[in-house]
Design an enzyme around this catalytic site. Structure first.
Site, short mmCIF file in Angstrom:
data_model
loop_
_atom_site.label_atom_id
_atom_site.label_comp_id
_atom_site.label_asym_id
_atom_site.label_seq_id
_atom_site.Cartn_x
_atom_site.Cartn_y
_atom_site.Cartn_z
N HIS A 22 -31.98 -32.82 -23.33
CA HIS A 22 -33.06 -32.06 -22.69
C HIS A 22 -33.65 -31.08 -23.68
CE1 HIS A 22 -30.35 -28.68 -22.32
NE2 HIS A 22 -29.53 -29.34 -21.50
N HIS A 25 -31.28 -28.98 -25.94
CA HIS A 25 -30.72 -29.71 -27.09
C HIS A 25 -31.81 -29.91 -28.15
CE1 HIS A 25 -28.25 -31.60 -23.64
NE2 HIS A 25 -27.53 -30.67 -24.19
N CYS A 130 -13.01 -24.41 -15.50
CA CYS A 130 -14.35 -24.95 -15.19
C CYS A 130 -14.48 -26.28 -15.92
CB CYS A 130 -15.45 -23.99 -15.63
SG CYS A 130 -17.08 -24.77 -15.53
N CYS A 133 -17.54 -26.60 -18.37
CA CYS A 133 -17.34 -25.99 -19.69
C CYS A 133 -16.12 -26.56 -20.38
CB CYS A 133 -17.15 -24.49 -19.59
SG CYS A 133 -18.57 -23.60 -18.96
N CYS A 147 -18.18 -19.64 -12.41
CA CYS A 147 -18.45 -19.79 -13.83
C CYS A 147 -19.89 -19.32 -14.11
CB CYS A 147 -18.31 -21.26 -14.23
SG CYS A 147 -19.14 -21.64 -15.77
N HIS A 150 -22.23 -22.40 -15.07
CA HIS A 150 -22.54 -23.47 -14.12
C HIS A 150 -22.71 -23.00 -12.69
CE1 HIS A 150 -20.86 -25.63 -17.58
NE2 HIS A 150 -21.71 -26.57 -17.23
N LYS A 297 -32.01 -20.94 -14.87
CA LYS A 297 -31.47 -22.01 -15.71
C LYS A 297 -32.04 -23.35 -15.31
CE LYS A 297 -27.21 -20.44 -17.44
NZ LYS A 297 -25.81 -20.71 -17.65
N LYS A 300 -29.95 -29.97 -12.85
CA LYS A 300 -30.36 -31.19 -12.18
C LYS A 300 -30.65 -30.91 -10.72
CE LYS A 300 -28.30 -34.83 -14.91
NZ LYS A 300 -27.26 -35.83 -14.93
O1 ME8 Z 1 -21.49 -27.28 -25.25
N1 ME8 Z 1 -31.72 -23.33 -24.13
O2 ME8 Z 1 -22.46 -29.37 -25.48
P1 ME8 Z 1 -23.78 -29.24 -24.58
C1 ME8 Z 1 -31.42 -23.46 -25.42
N2 ME8 Z 1 -20.26 -30.32 -26.49
N3 ME8 Z 1 -30.45 -24.26 -25.90
C2 ME8 Z 1 -29.75 -24.97 -25.03
C3 ME8 Z 1 -30.00 -24.88 -23.63
C4 ME8 Z 1 -31.05 -24.01 -23.20
N4 ME8 Z 1 -31.40 -23.89 -21.93
N5 ME8 Z 1 -29.15 -25.70 -23.01
C5 ME8 Z 1 -28.38 -26.29 -23.97
C6 ME8 Z 1 -21.47 -28.43 -25.64
N6 ME8 Z 1 -28.75 -25.86 -25.19
C7 ME8 Z 1 -20.34 -28.92 -26.50
C8 ME8 Z 1 -20.53 -28.39 -27.90
S1 ME8 Z 1 -19.79 -28.16 -30.45
C9 ME8 Z 1 -18.39 -28.33 -31.29
C10 ME8 Z 1 -19.43 -28.74 -28.85
C11 ME8 Z 1 -28.21 -26.32 -26.48
O3 ME8 Z 1 -24.32 -30.62 -24.49
C12 ME8 Z 1 -27.57 -25.19 -27.25
O4 ME8 Z 1 -27.49 -25.56 -28.59
O5 ME8 Z 1 -23.50 -28.49 -23.34
C13 ME8 Z 1 -26.20 -25.15 -26.61
O6 ME8 Z 1 -25.27 -24.39 -27.36
C14 ME8 Z 1 -25.87 -26.62 -26.56
O7 ME8 Z 1 -27.15 -27.22 -26.22
C15 ME8 Z 1 -24.81 -27.02 -25.56
O8 ME8 Z 1 -24.76 -28.42 -25.51
#
Ligand code: ME8
Length: 635
Positions: A22, A25, A130, A133, A147, A150, A297, A300
């Site tokens: 999204h 990311h 959670c 997370c 949490c 979430h 936030k 979905k």
């Molecule tokens: O946490 N605004 O993965 P994840 C800005 N797998 N950036 C955002 C965002 C938002 N609303 N939402 C998500 C994980 N991000 C773990 C990480 S690393 C060793 C493991 C971005 O898929 C931002 O970079 O939940 C956030 O830190 C990351 O997506 C979380 O991705």
């Protein structure tokens, strides 16, 4: 200004392979792409790593929900991340997946080191967990018992696990953060980490029983347990380099980029893990804020998760990248809106940048047969313009080093506005009327070409396609293209043939946009308490789905024709990920019947289907256990 060749290794988080990418990311990944492209322009030796986080309970459940094996499922999602990054012109050097052998091997080696060090003990632990997370929360970290990420209640769990003696490293980490102000940036996040460290952090549970969570990396000394997903995932930053023998070259220069949601694993777990394993601590953790939608936030259940590809398709990849970088100040939250994106395109890109190119090419076409005439007669006003551009690389670099990407871009835009004003002030159309002022006219026009050339270098990391197109229209070839050349003037050879093309950034019709926004498909506000009067305002009814088809303009939407008593209605619903259009006909569902109709991607939706949503965002439409006539009220 040129400091010589540096090394720059930048990483994004590895994203969970349980949903499609999204806009959040896309932001971090675009940001790292822009940062590495900038360092390449400087001549630095760069390396950019991204990837997917594929183990653990959450992924296992998502695969089950989709009737796929975890490997098939993560293959599919990893593929979606890769193709999205290709579409957004992200040029990573490596894409690591935690299910790859090369990664698993290093995880086991590091675990063994930490174990041999005496930093892993066996014990029992109970706490609030959670799943979203994939970690335990302390009471203090929860918000009203939920949490904070979430907004869900964590469940109590107790298990016999292996623990990493994280608490042992707390005093060391406190000192390290205090003594290295650049370690966690911006400062507020270093303070947040210090806040966590003020109290005992406890030991970190680093294993899960394999009979409950088989989808993980078995511990090297006990195959009945698999590695806790965070202990596994964080190591990606190291394993990917190690697998290519690149540790010595890049590890000392790592810049991690994450959002604030995962500060604790990166700011607390990761450095203590590295310390215990005898690996040098990463030098920089750069933490950005959150993109918010309607002040809240993305989720979905609110139906407001934004797919970056929808925006890219509608507005173009470069404009989308520009907006992401320009409208978020690093470290703070930003509010996403499609109107904001369109306005940004109109003001900065169409009015200022695009306009400078159009005017310059238009005048060259009219006065010099499209040829760059050359600089011969310089005046005071020119020096002003020239220095606004030639000093930009230094300013730009300083802002980039401070993670102030928005300000770096603003500085270029300011210079571009100056160039537009320079045209208004020098009035080339007046100069063109007087044969004696030919040299002056030529100088003015060439200065505009040079201004565009410099701007196109600085904006290349953000907009690689449009800046290339701009140079093509200006006929620029075979002259140095790097940061140093953006500080030089008068590089475009005399008589270079320019060629006016399509406008780089067509204006967006803001009125038409109001009718048809890509985002905000269905926004349900969560109001914690309602009175019976509030509830009575909503009209729930039984509707029968007569037919369904895919929305022609949206990936995730279905268009349903429903019977509601005597009436037929159209409802646009975001359930496509979970239901095939053809399996819906004949189903009786509960709908909210008195919502104000809204246009969703161009189709009027006259109601909303009720659906249940689990923690992972999987939807199930409510159905009735007895046949009941459509139109019936639900109370
Ligand atoms: O946490 N605004 O993965 P994840 C800005 N797998 N950036 C955002 C965002 C938002 N609303 N939402 C998500 C994980 N991000 C773990 C990480 S690393 C060793 C493991 C971005 O898929 C931002 O970079 O939940 C956030 O830190 C990351 O997506 C979380 O991705």
């Amino acid at each position: 200004m040129t400091k010589g060749k540096e090394t720059y290794y930048a990483t994004t988080p590895i994203f969970y392979a349980n949903a499609e990418p999204h806009i959040g990311h896309a932001y971090t990944t675009t940001l790292v792409d822009v940062a590495t492209r900038f360092h390449r322009l400087k001549g630095d030796n760069t390396y950019f790593l991204t990837g997917t986080d594929e183990h653990g309970e959450k992924i296992q459940k998502a695969a089950e929900a989709n009737n796929m094996s975890p490997q098939e499922y993560t293959d599919m999602i990893a593929g979606k991340f890769k193709s999205t990054w290709d579409s957004l012109d992200i040029r990573y050097d490596d894409f690591v997946r935690t299910t790859q052998e090369r990664h698993k091997k290093v995880v086991r080696e590091i675990l063994q080191k930490v174990y041999d060090n005496g930093d892993i003990i066996f014990g029992e632990y109970g706490g609030l967990y959670c799943l979203g997370c994939e970690r335990y929360y302390t009471d203090k970290e929860l918000k009203d018992g939920k949490c904070p990420q979430h907004d869900t209640k964590p469940e109590y769990r107790s298990e016999e696990n292996y623990f990493f003696r994280m608490e042992k490293y707390r005093p060391w980490l406190q000192d390290h953060i205090k003594q290295n102000p650049d370690f966690i940036r911006p400062e507020r996040y270093a303070n947040e980490a210090l806040g966590i460290l003020r109290e005992p952090i406890g030991d970190l549970s680093i294993s899960r029983p394999r009979n409950r969570v088989p989808w993980g990396i078995p511990l090297p000394w006990d195959e009945n347990h698999v590695t806790y997903v965070w202990f596994d995932a964080l190591i990606n930053y190291y394993s990917a380099l190690d697998s290519k023998n690149l540790i010595d070259e890049y590890w000392p220069h790592v810049n991690h980029f994450i959002a604030k949601d995962i500060l604790k694993p990166h700011g607390i777990f990761w450095p203590t893990m590295l310390k215990s394993a005898g690996i040098d601590i990463y030098p920089h953790l750069n933490v950005h804020g959150y993109w918010l939608i309607d002040q809240g936030k993305m989720s979905k259940s609110k139906g407001n998760v934004i797919n970056p590809l929808d925006l890219k398709d509608k507005y173009g990849v470069d404009a989308f990248r520009y907006y992401l970088l320009k409208d978020m100040h690093f470290g703070s939250d930003a509010s996403f809106s499609e109107e904001g994106l369109a306005e940004r395109i109109n003001s900065d890109l169409a009015n200022d940048f695009g306009n400078l190119l159009n005017r310059t090419l238009g005048m060259l076409g009219k006065y010099t047969e499209g040829k760059v005439p050359g600089i011969t007669k310089i005046e005071e006003i020119d020096h002003d313009l020239i220095s606004s551009f030639t000093k930009l690389p230094e300013i730009f670099t300083e802002y980039f080093d401070n993670l102030e990407f928005d300000k770096a871009i603003s500085a270029v835009l300011e210079a571009i506005r100056k160039a537009n004003k320079y045209i208004a002030d020098t009035e080339p159309w007046v100069l063109a009327k007087d044969e004696n002022k030919k040299a002056r006219l030529e100088t003015v026009l060439t200065n505009c070409v040079e201004a565009l050339r410099c701007a196109s270098i600085l904006l290349e990391p953000v907009m690689p396609n449009k800046t290339r197109e701009l140079r093509k229209q200006l006929g620029i070839k075979n002259i140095p293209f790097n940061l140093a050349s953006a500080a030089e003037w008068d590089l475009v050879p005399v008589n270079t043939q320019t060629q006016k093309g399509e406008p780089l950034f067509p204006r967006i019709d803001l009125e038409a946009l109001k009718e048809e926004t890509v985002v905000k498909e269905v926004v349900l506000e969560h109001k914690p308490e309602v009175t019976i009067d509030d509830f009575a305002k909503l009209e729930f009814r039984v509707a029968e789905i007569l037919s369904a088809e895919e929305h022609p303009k949206a990936d995730k939407l279905l268009v349903l024709n429903v019977q509601l008593g005597p009436e037929k209605r159209t409802i646009v619903s975001g359930i496509k990920e979970w239901y095939k259009a053809k399996e819906l006909a004949g189903k009786k569902v509960i709908i909210v019947a008195n919502l104000k109709p809204v246009k969703l991607r161009g189709i009027l939706s006259e109601g909303m289907i009720m659906a249940a949503e689990d923690e992972d965002g999987n939807l199930s439409i409510s159905s009735l256990d007895r046949d009941i006539i459509s139109g019936s009220e639900v109370r």
